[in-house]
Design a protein around this motif. Structure first.
Motif, PDB file in Angstrom:
ATOM      1  N   ILE A 185       0.818  -1.432   0.005  1.00  0.00           N
ATOM      2  CA  ILE A 185      -0.110  -0.151  -0.082  1.00  0.00           C
ATOM      3  C   ILE A 185       0.897   1.248  -0.184  1.00  0.00           C
ATOM      4  CG2 ILE A 185      -1.706   1.409   1.259  1.00  0.00           C
ATOM      5  CD1 ILE A 185      -2.867  -1.298   2.250  1.00  0.00           C
ATOM      6  N   LYS A 186       1.888   1.357   0.731  1.00  0.00           N
ATOM      7  CA  LYS A 186       2.743   2.484   1.060  1.00  0.00           C
ATOM      8  C   LYS A 186       3.454   2.578  -0.572  1.00  0.00           C
ATOM      9  CE  LYS A 186       4.111   1.954   5.722  1.00  0.00           C
ATOM     10  NZ  LYS A 186       5.160   1.716   6.809  1.00  0.00           N
ATOM     11  N   LYS A 187       3.886   1.667  -1.137  1.00  0.00           N
ATOM     12  CA  LYS A 187       4.403   1.837  -2.474  1.00  0.00           C
ATOM     13  C   LYS A 187       3.409   2.387  -3.154  1.00  0.00           C
ATOM     14  CE  LYS A 187       7.940  -1.723  -2.174  1.00  0.00           C
ATOM     15  NZ  LYS A 187       8.326  -2.767  -2.572  1.00  0.00           N
ATOM     16  N   VAL A 188       2.279   1.971  -3.333  1.00  0.00           N
ATOM     17  CA  VAL A 188       1.194   2.624  -4.304  1.00  0.00           C
ATOM     18  C   VAL A 188       0.936   4.066  -4.134  1.00  0.00           C
ATOM     19  CG1 VAL A 188      -1.184   2.173  -5.081  1.00  0.00           C
ATOM     20  CG2 VAL A 188       0.267   0.269  -4.917  1.00  0.00           C
ATOM     21  N   VAL A 189       0.852   4.206  -2.670  1.00  0.00           N
ATOM     22  CA  VAL A 189       0.475   5.603  -2.083  1.00  0.00           C
ATOM     23  C   VAL A 189       1.406   6.659  -2.844  1.00  0.00           C
ATOM     24  CG1 VAL A 189       0.006   7.073  -0.305  1.00  0.00           C
ATOM     25  CG2 VAL A 189      -0.831   4.850  -0.486  1.00  0.00           C
ATOM     26  N   GLN A 190       2.644   6.211  -2.538  1.00  0.00           N
ATOM     27  CA  GLN A 190       3.783   7.098  -3.047  1.00  0.00           C
ATOM     28  C   GLN A 190       3.842   7.342  -4.291  1.00  0.00           C
ATOM     29  OE1 GLN A 190       5.881   8.946  -0.700  1.00  0.00           O
ATOM     30  NE2 GLN A 190       6.849   9.595  -2.431  1.00  0.00           N
ATOM     31  N   ALA A 191       3.510   6.215  -5.088  1.00  0.00           N
ATOM     32  CA  ALA A 191       3.794   6.369  -6.705  1.00  0.00           C
ATOM     33  C   ALA A 191       2.412   7.398  -6.903  1.00  0.00           C
ATOM     34  CB  ALA A 191       3.494   4.940  -7.438  1.00  0.00           C
ATOM     35  N   VAL A 192       1.341   7.211  -6.298  1.00  0.00           N
ATOM     36  CA  VAL A 192       0.328   8.250  -6.852  1.00  0.00           C
ATOM     37  C   VAL A 192       0.694   9.383  -6.525  1.00  0.00           C
ATOM     38  CG1 VAL A 192      -2.203   8.527  -6.289  1.00  0.00           C
ATOM     39  CG2 VAL A 192      -1.576   6.305  -6.588  1.00  0.00           C
ATOM     40  N   LYS A 193       0.977   9.658  -5.283  1.00  0.00           N
ATOM     41  CA  LYS A 193       1.397  11.142  -4.749  1.00  0.00           C
ATOM     42  C   LYS A 193       2.312  11.831  -5.985  1.00  0.00           C
ATOM     43  CE  LYS A 193       0.728  10.865   0.052  1.00  0.00           C
ATOM     44  NZ  LYS A 193       1.260  10.688   1.429  1.00  0.00           N
ATOM     45  N   GLU A 194       3.343  11.053  -6.170  1.00  0.00           N
ATOM     46  CA  GLU A 194       4.136  11.565  -7.291  1.00  0.00           C
ATOM     47  C   GLU A 194       3.641  11.979  -8.504  1.00  0.00           C
ATOM     48  OE1 GLU A 194       7.354   8.607  -7.234  1.00  0.00           O
ATOM     49  OE2 GLU A 194       8.314   8.974  -5.197  1.00  0.00           O
ATOM     50  N   LYS A 195       2.810  11.048  -8.892  1.00  0.00           N
ATOM     51  CA  LYS A 195       2.039  11.355 -10.228  1.00  0.00           C
ATOM     52  C   LYS A 195       1.197  12.381 -10.205  1.00  0.00           C
ATOM     53  CE  LYS A 195       3.412   7.756 -13.173  1.00  0.00           C
ATOM     54  NZ  LYS A 195       3.697   7.941 -14.415  1.00  0.00           N
ATOM     55  N   VAL A 196       0.287  12.477  -9.114  1.00  0.00           N
ATOM     56  CA  VAL A 196      -0.608  13.462  -9.002  1.00  0.00           C
ATOM     57  C   VAL A 196       0.015  14.915  -8.561  1.00  0.00           C
ATOM     58  CG1 VAL A 196      -2.723  14.248  -7.832  1.00  0.00           C
ATOM     59  CG2 VAL A 196      -2.458  12.061  -8.598  1.00  0.00           C
ATOM     60  N   GLY A 197       1.242  14.864  -8.009  1.00  0.00           N
ATOM     61  CA  GLY A 197       1.775  16.048  -7.587  1.00  0.00           C
ATOM     62  C   GLY A 197       1.103  16.671  -6.146  1.00  0.00           C
ATOM     63  N   GLU A 198       0.456  15.948  -5.675  1.00  0.00           N
ATOM     64  CA  GLU A 198      -0.419  16.360  -4.467  1.00  0.00           C
ATOM     65  C   GLU A 198      -0.111  15.477  -3.062  1.00  0.00           C
ATOM     66  OE1 GLU A 198      -1.915  18.991  -3.821  1.00  0.00           O
ATOM     67  OE2 GLU A 198      -2.131  19.892  -5.932  1.00  0.00           O
ATOM     68  N   ASP A 199      -0.294  16.017  -1.884  1.00  0.00           N
ATOM     69  CA  ASP A 199      -0.059  14.999  -0.797  1.00  0.00           C
ATOM     70  C   ASP A 199      -1.430  14.925  -0.144  1.00  0.00           C
ATOM     71  OD1 ASP A 199       0.816  13.482   1.039  1.00  0.00           O
ATOM     72  OD2 ASP A 199       1.396  15.170   2.504  1.00  0.00           O
ATOM     73  N   PHE A 200      -1.713  13.704   0.286  1.00  0.00           N
ATOM     74  CA  PHE A 200      -3.184  13.513   0.922  1.00  0.00           C
ATOM     75  C   PHE A 200      -3.149  12.452   2.084  1.00  0.00           C
ATOM     76  CE2 PHE A 200      -2.249  10.598  -2.713  1.00  0.00           C
ATOM     77  CZ  PHE A 200      -2.425   9.346  -2.170  1.00  0.00           C
ATOM     78  N   LYS A 201      -4.111  12.553   3.276  1.00  0.00           N
ATOM     79  CA  LYS A 201      -3.921  11.786   4.140  1.00  0.00           C
ATOM     80  C   LYS A 201      -5.152  10.886   4.163  1.00  0.00           C
ATOM     81  CE  LYS A 201       0.025  13.392   5.803  1.00  0.00           C
ATOM     82  NZ  LYS A 201       1.357  12.554   6.045  1.00  0.00           N
ATOM     83  N   GLU A 202      -6.258  11.182   3.566  1.00  0.00           N
ATOM     84  CA  GLU A 202      -7.492  10.567   3.766  1.00  0.00           C
ATOM     85  C   GLU A 202      -7.779   9.891   2.339  1.00  0.00           C
ATOM     86  OE1 GLU A 202     -10.095  12.867   7.072  1.00  0.00           O
ATOM     87  OE2 GLU A 202     -10.092  13.696   5.000  1.00  0.00           O
ATOM     88  N   VAL A 203      -8.471   8.642   2.322  1.00  0.00           N
ATOM     89  CA  VAL A 203      -8.945   7.949   1.169  1.00  0.00           C
ATOM     90  C   VAL A 203     -10.369   7.473   1.335  1.00  0.00           C
ATOM     91  CG1 VAL A 203      -6.516   7.466   0.622  1.00  0.00           C
ATOM     92  CG2 VAL A 203      -7.572   5.916   2.046  1.00  0.00           C
ATOM     93  N   PHE A 204     -10.859   6.950   0.096  1.00  0.00           N
ATOM     94  CA  PHE A 204     -11.841   6.313   0.004  1.00  0.00           C
ATOM     95  C   PHE A 204     -11.479   4.923  -0.286  1.00  0.00           C
ATOM     96  CE2 PHE A 204     -13.288  10.700  -0.630  1.00  0.00           C
ATOM     97  CZ  PHE A 204     -14.614  10.759   0.077  1.00  0.00           C
ATOM     98  N   VAL A 205     -12.006   3.675   0.423  1.00  0.00           N
ATOM     99  CA  VAL A 205     -11.651   2.525   0.298  1.00  0.00           C
ATOM    100  C   VAL A 205     -12.618   1.627  -0.062  1.00  0.00           C
ATOM    101  CG1 VAL A 205     -10.448   0.692   1.700  1.00  0.00           C
ATOM    102  CG2 VAL A 205      -9.806   2.927   1.916  1.00  0.00           C
ATOM    103  N   GLY A 206     -12.543   0.824  -1.202  1.00  0.00           N
ATOM    104  CA  GLY A 206     -13.560  -0.198  -1.281  1.00  0.00           C
ATOM    105  C   GLY A 206     -13.485  -1.518  -0.612  1.00  0.00           C
TER     106      GLY A 206
END
Length: 368
Positions: free
Chosen positions: A1-22
């Protein structure tokens, strides 16, 4: 999860602390219940009244002590003697009653998801039932009105949602999916899991009668002889598992007292399993209903407009809608006109960036 989150943050260029989870799994249960509110006198019904109804329904005792309510979905309302009301706010009445579709899950499973997300440095904004997310991304309003069965064949499960007159008639999760097909091939053909997955991805067919006598060869392990299988043989194995999934879905519909005649529009098939060759024909033959493949509805994001991304896209869309509703409730002015015009493109951009971050490229994901 940490790897995916980091990759998403780098791609989007934004930091986030909350997520919607299925959330999905065979621990998910559904039930129907109703709750009424006596207003004491004839007056206008407010949003606060409806919120109180939903708050009260969340207090009901569940059949299983280890379960927790995940979703409370309004079906319709009754105001005094007027029934079948979609939105009673603003109506005049002395009593309002609501019918609700309730989704529950095991507390232990929910806590496990929470721990995993927290360990990744995030907080869950909201848990969303995965079949509802898939429906959000693939179904049209006309289908929800006329009666539709959505089937999402994913990796570990096959999820269903039934709509009629804009109401959710049933949601269910069948504990078999694409992984089950892979395991069947692995066990029956006596090959490795990765070999079974490759066969499923390249040669899978749900109709043996449509396959020729062509054969494929699988390399032997550690110098052993290669194995030879006919495409018909492979199709028979896959056909058996897919029909079993359809049978479980049919049982669920009967237990929910849903007549196939209520599904007037037909069936929408989505998820990775929708890529199996001839699965739509098999589904039409089994249920006697017209089938279409469900693609996510994101303009300008072709990379994610594929059945296997239905749940992920639905989570993004549901999350965006949830945030918009809360913004509208707290800020009357909300976004500027220019910002509103940018929303569809922004959603497409985020969906594409997240998918690229998770998949790693623009190539199609394998059926899983």
């Amino acid at each position: 999860i940490k790897k995916v989150v980091q990759a998403v943050k780098e791609k989007v260029g934004e930091d986030f602390k909350e997520v919607f989870v299925g959330i999905a799994g065979d621990h998910i249960r559904t039930m129907k219940s109703s709750e009424y509110l006596n207003l004491g006198e004839s007056r206008l019904i407010t949003k606060e009244d409806i919120a109180l109804l939903e708050e009260n329904i969340r207090k009901i005792r569940l059949p299983n002590d280890g379960d927790k309510i995940l979703e409370v979905i309004p079906q319709d309302y009754k105001v005094d003697e007027n029934t079948g009301i979609k939105d009673p706010v603003g109506m005049l009445g002395e009593m309002v009653e609501g019918n609700f579709h309730i989704v529950t899950g095991r507390v232990q499973s929910i806590n496990t998801i929470n721990k995993c997300v927290k360990n990744a440095g995030l907080e869950i904004k909201r848990l969303i039932l995965e079949p509802l997310a898939s429906a959000y991304a693939t179904l049209t309003e006309e289908e929800k009105e006329g009666g539709v069965l959505m089937i999402d064949i994913g990796g570990g499960t096959s999820d269903i949602v039934v709509y009629k007159n804009f109401k959710i008639m049933d949601t269910a999760i069948i504990p078999f999916g694409g992984v089950s097909v892979t395991k069947d091939l692995e066990k029956i053909l006596k090959i490795l899991n990765r070999q079974a997955e490759e066969i499923k991805t390249k040669y899978a067919s749900c109709l043996p009668s449509m396959e020729k006598t062509d054969v494929i060869k699988v390399q032997g392990i550690e110098g052993r002889k290669e194995k030879v299988f006919s495409l018909k043989e492979i199709a028979f194995i896959i056909n058996a598992r897919i029909i079993e999934i359809f049978k479980f879905i049919n049982i669920e519909l009967k237990e929910a007292n849903i007549d196939l005649e209520e599904i007037g529009i037909g069936i929408v098939l989505t998820g990775g399993g929708a890529q199996l060759k001839y699965i739509d024909r098999l589904l039409e033959s089994f249920f006697g209903k017209e089938v279409r493949i469900g693609y996510p509805k994101v303009k300008g994001a072709d990379i994610v407009n594929k059945p296997q991304y239905a749940t992920a896209v639905g989570l993004i869309m549901a999350g965006s809608s949830y945030l918009d509703e809360n913004i509208q409730e707290t800020e009357n002015e909300g976004k500027t006109e220019n910002e509103e015009k940018k929303e569809p493109g922004f959603l497409a951009k985020i969906a594409g960036l997240i998918t690229e971050a998770v998949v790693g490229s623009k190539e199609d994901m394998k059926i899983n």
